[in-house]
Design a protein around this motif. Structure first.
Motif, short mmCIF file in Angstrom:
data_model
loop_
_atom_site.label_atom_id
_atom_site.label_comp_id
_atom_site.label_asym_id
_atom_site.label_seq_id
_atom_site.Cartn_x
_atom_site.Cartn_y
_atom_site.Cartn_z
N ILE A 576 0.84 -1.20 0.00
CA ILE A 576 0.00 0.00 0.00
C ILE A 576 0.88 1.26 0.00
O ILE A 576 0.62 2.22 -0.73
N GLU A 577 1.94 1.24 0.80
CA GLU A 577 2.84 2.39 0.87
C GLU A 577 3.48 2.68 -0.47
O GLU A 577 3.61 3.85 -0.88
N ILE A 579 2.28 2.17 -3.34
CA ILE A 579 1.27 2.78 -4.22
C ILE A 579 1.04 4.24 -3.85
O ILE A 579 1.03 5.13 -4.70
N TYR A 580 0.88 4.50 -2.56
CA TYR A 580 0.64 5.87 -2.11
C TYR A 580 1.83 6.80 -2.39
O TYR A 580 1.67 8.01 -2.52
N SER A 583 1.66 9.37 -5.17
CA SER A 583 0.88 10.60 -5.03
C SER A 583 1.84 11.79 -4.99
O SER A 583 2.83 11.78 -4.25
N MET A 641 -4.51 10.35 -2.39
CA MET A 641 -3.97 9.02 -2.11
C MET A 641 -5.00 7.93 -2.38
O MET A 641 -4.68 6.89 -2.98
N VAL A 642 -6.22 8.14 -1.96
CA VAL A 642 -7.28 7.15 -2.18
C VAL A 642 -7.52 6.96 -3.68
O VAL A 642 -7.72 5.84 -4.15
N GLY A 645 -4.88 4.84 -4.90
CA GLY A 645 -5.12 3.46 -4.49
C GLY A 645 -6.17 2.78 -5.35
O GLY A 645 -6.03 1.60 -5.72
N LYS A 646 -7.24 3.50 -5.69
CA LYS A 646 -8.28 2.93 -6.54
C LYS A 646 -7.72 2.58 -7.91
O LYS A 646 -8.00 1.52 -8.48
N LEU A 650 -6.43 -1.19 -5.15
CA LEU A 650 -6.52 -1.50 -3.72
C LEU A 650 -7.97 -1.77 -3.34
O LEU A 650 -8.89 -1.08 -3.80
N GLU A 654 -8.01 -1.91 2.30
CA GLU A 654 -6.59 -1.58 2.19
C GLU A 654 -6.35 -0.07 2.14
O GLU A 654 -5.22 0.38 2.30
N GLN A 655 -7.39 0.71 1.90
CA GLN A 655 -7.25 2.15 1.81
C GLN A 655 -7.25 2.79 3.21
O GLN A 655 -8.04 2.40 4.08
#
Length: 701
Positions: A576-577, A579-580, A583, A641-642, A645-646, A650, A654-655
């Motif tokens: 997850i990190e 991916i974020y 941003s 960020m969300v 993630g989408k 994610l 996971e968000q």
């Protein structure tokens, strides 16, 4: 009139009228002839100087091949069969022999470089380095150290020529090195000194020697009996050491002892231990990975094998040494330079002066971690403010990327001369090769820098337990989003992880490595060794990979740092990190969750170089610190960020549901990153426990 006779002889039947006709057309013929000649010359020049595409060493559509028909287990397509590579040159089966080869090639030519502030680099030759290492090693023996691989010598210093000389001194007499470093902390340092029973530690500064003596004075490191310092020492330090049973010497004193008791080298064998590299660890006590000379030789040789006929390290090549020598990545870079008689120049020890050192050294080889490349990318993007210049930059990048995608790597195109040469000059202007490893890098950043820097940029993947690398980009493949095929020294297979729904039959699973570069286990730690190495000799990395159709490996997840939420869903925070991190306003992010909560939350460090402008574009004005406390800004960052993630797929659980904006970077110095720039998750949870608790209280409401 000789030309007339010559023409007549050619034709046999050429008469006077023919010659007159020829003479009448010559005035118009010669300009055409000259034009054709000029065109031919230009064509020949273009053919000789045109940029040439890199010719890959194998079919890029099949860079690895299955082992015994098992598609989940693969090895390099460069190998003729399933026999893995132990060494490249017949006379380089140990780290000691690899340096000796460089000595034979370079002799009195430069080897190790250093500089003082504002001054040019000074150089120590291969001959002198070898001599100093033999003298220093003889001094160690005179102090009671034994010439065998069970003799551990500690090195506690920043990168500098003496570090390498001390290491080579140990190898000259078959001793093993145990690197130490500041960020280990007191408890971990004591653990290492006692576990390895280290009698002698070589330090650079008095402060480090004082910390060693403090441990001895409290009786927690009984084996320590001698400290050797590179920097000047005080009489008070010598007296303090004498009072607690530790002899404190300056390097010159040990060298003098070695000259008086000079011994012939006692070289190691490939199976002998070379280094015990203690992993910095994100949790628990550090573990000592036992690396042999054969491990080092096979790993270095595999990189040489991949680059043969494509990129050859020359004596004129120079690498900048600033990544910690306490870790294997930097050490393997240096061994690769030494075996070819090339040079290594050291930074001054201050990261803030690194760019100045680079400009002075003008390296051709630049080992980096992804974070540094991302910072370079951000600086380039941030320096272009006007819409017109940004449009020109992006157009030029696209043109260069088109060349890169066709296999052409150069720094002398029109776009380089007009736009990119200033960027290249900031890194010395001579770069031929960049190698990035230790963490994932954004495909966008990698593609952008391949174009703008005009040099080869390769990505590798590995860990200490397989000496350094186990996969490496294939020459000619300049696609991004993967870490290449297995090195010739490694077989790589994927193992099922049912809890995370990863299965080898689908081409996904835990990355496992076997081969001559895999370590021998952890020092005096059977439990952790058994967890890392299974009965068949496979190293289980804890990373999750996926085989791509072209035989390259993509890192998609992390097995070790997973937790289960209260509803039973498993979460891998590092995925997850990563991916974020894409941003725009995000520089660093830490994702947290546990089995008592149904969602995850995050700690975000905004990028100070873009954050203020990013907020201003959204109508919010303030200083960096003020914006970190602004709830509207936080909502905007969370929304971005969300959305990221989408886009990356994610799942909802996971968000992050809330985040805290923190104005200070996670770093090695504040104890929140390991020296290889990985998050220290236990420390991060502890430091931000109040913010995490507050976020969960709001989410619950």
């Amino acid at each position: 009139m000789q030309w007339r006779e010559w023409l007549c002889s050619l034709g046999g039947g050429v008469g006077r009228s023919d010659l007159e006709d020829l003479r009448s057309v010559l005035p118009s013929f010669f300009p055409s002839l000259f034009g054709l000649g000029a065109l031919a010359s230009l064509t020949a020049y273009w053919l000789l100087t045109r940029p040439r595409s890199i010719r890959p060493p194998c079919d890029l559509r099949a860079q690895s091949v299955p082992v015994q028909g098992d598609a989940s287990c693969r090895r390099s397509a460069l190998l003729r069969d399933d026999n893995l590579l132990d060494f490249y040159y017949e006379d380089t089966k140990t780290a000691y022999e690899m340096f000796q080869r460089g000595l034979r090639i370079a002799g009195d030519r430069p080897c190790l470089g250093f500089r003082k502030p504002g001054e040019p680099y000074q150089w120590i030759s291969y001959t002198e380095v070898t001599h100093r290492a033999q003298v220093l090693g003889s001094g160690l023996l005179a102090k009671g150290c034994q010439p065998n691989p069970k003799q551990f010598i500690g090195i506690f210093s920043q990168n500098r020529p003496e570090w390498v000389i001390a290491e080579l001194a140990c190898y000259t007499f078959s001793m093993a090195v145990v690197p130490l470093y500041d960020t280990l902390g007191l408890e971990a340092m004591v653990h290492i000194l006692n576990l390895a029973e280290i009698p002698l530690v070589i330090c650079d500064k008095m402060e480090k020697a004082e910390s060693m003596l403090a441990n001895k004075e409290t009786g927690v490191t009984p084996a320590l009996s001698c400290l050797v310092l590179f920097n000047p020492i005080s009489a008070a330090l010598v007296e303090r050491g004498r009072n607690c049973g530790v002899e404190v010497l300056h390097l010159s004193q040990l060298m003098a002892l070695g000259r008086d008791n000079l011994r012939a080298p006692i070289p190691p064998e490939p199976e002998d231990l070379a280094v015990v590299c203690f992993t910095s660890g994100t949790t628990g006590k550090p573990k000592g990975a036992m690396i042999t000379h054969g491990n080092i030789a096979s790993n270095t040789s595999s990189v040489i094998k991949i680059l043969e006929g494509f990129f050859v390290i020359r004596q004129e090549d120079v690498s900048i040494s600033y990544l910690p020598l306490a870790h294997m990545f930097e050490r393997m870079i240096q061994v690769s330079m030494f075996v070819h008689g090339a040079r290594v120049g050291f930074y001054q020890g201050d990261v803030s002066l690194l760019m100045d050192d680079i400009k002075a050294l003008r390296p051709t080889f630049f080992p980096v971690v992804p974070r540094l490349l991302t910072r370079i990318y951000d600086k380039i993007q941030g320096s272009v403010t006007s819409p017109l210049r940004r449009a020109i930059l992006h157009y030029a990048v696209k043109r260069k990327q088109a060349e890169v995608n066709s296999g052409i790597i150069r720094n002398n195109s029109l776009w380089d001369r007009l736009i990119f040469n200033k960027i290249q000059a900031t890194l010395g202007g001579r770069l031929r090769f960049i190698l990035t490893a230790s963490a994932p890098i954004s495909p966008a950043v990698l593609s952008f820098l391949r174009a703008t820097l005009g040099c080869l940029i390769f990505e590798g993947y590995g860990q200490t337990e397989c000496t350094a690398g186990c996969t490496f980009s294939m020459p000619g493949d300049f696609s991004a989003g993967h870490v290449g095929p297995p090195l010739p020294c490694a077989m790589v297979k994927l193992a099922d992880i049912p809890d995370m729904s990863y299965y080898a039959k689908r081409g996904q699973g835990e990355i496992c490595i076997r081969g001559p570069s895999v370590f021998q286990g952890y020092l005096k730690d059977e439990e952790n060794t058994a967890q890392a190495l299974d009965g068949d000799g496979w190293l289980h990395t804890g990373d999750v990979g996926q085989w791509l159709p072209n035989g390259t490996l993509r890192i998609i997840d992390r097995k070790k740092h997973i937790f289960k939420l209260s509803q039973g869903e498993y979460v891998a925070p590092e995925k997850i990190e990563n991916i974020y991190m894409r941003s725009v306003p995000v520089l660093q992010v830490f994702v947290h969750g546990d089995s008592l909560q149904s969602c995850v939350v995050g700690i975000v460090v905004p990028d100070p170089e873009v954050f203020v402008d990013w907020a201003r574009e959204r109508g919010i004005v303030g200083s960096y610190e003020e914006l970190c406390q602004n709830s509207d800004v936080k909502s905007a960052v969370l929304e971005d960020m969300v959305a990221m993630g989408k886009e990356a797929g994610l799942k909802s659980f996971e968000q992050v549901k809330d985040l805290y904006l923190h104005p200070e970077m996670f770093s090695v110095s504040n104890g929140l990153l390991t020296p290889t720039l990985k998050s220290k998750r236990v420390e991060l949870r502890q430091v931000f426990r109040e913010q995490i608790a507050l976020m969960y209280s709001k989410v619950a409401v």
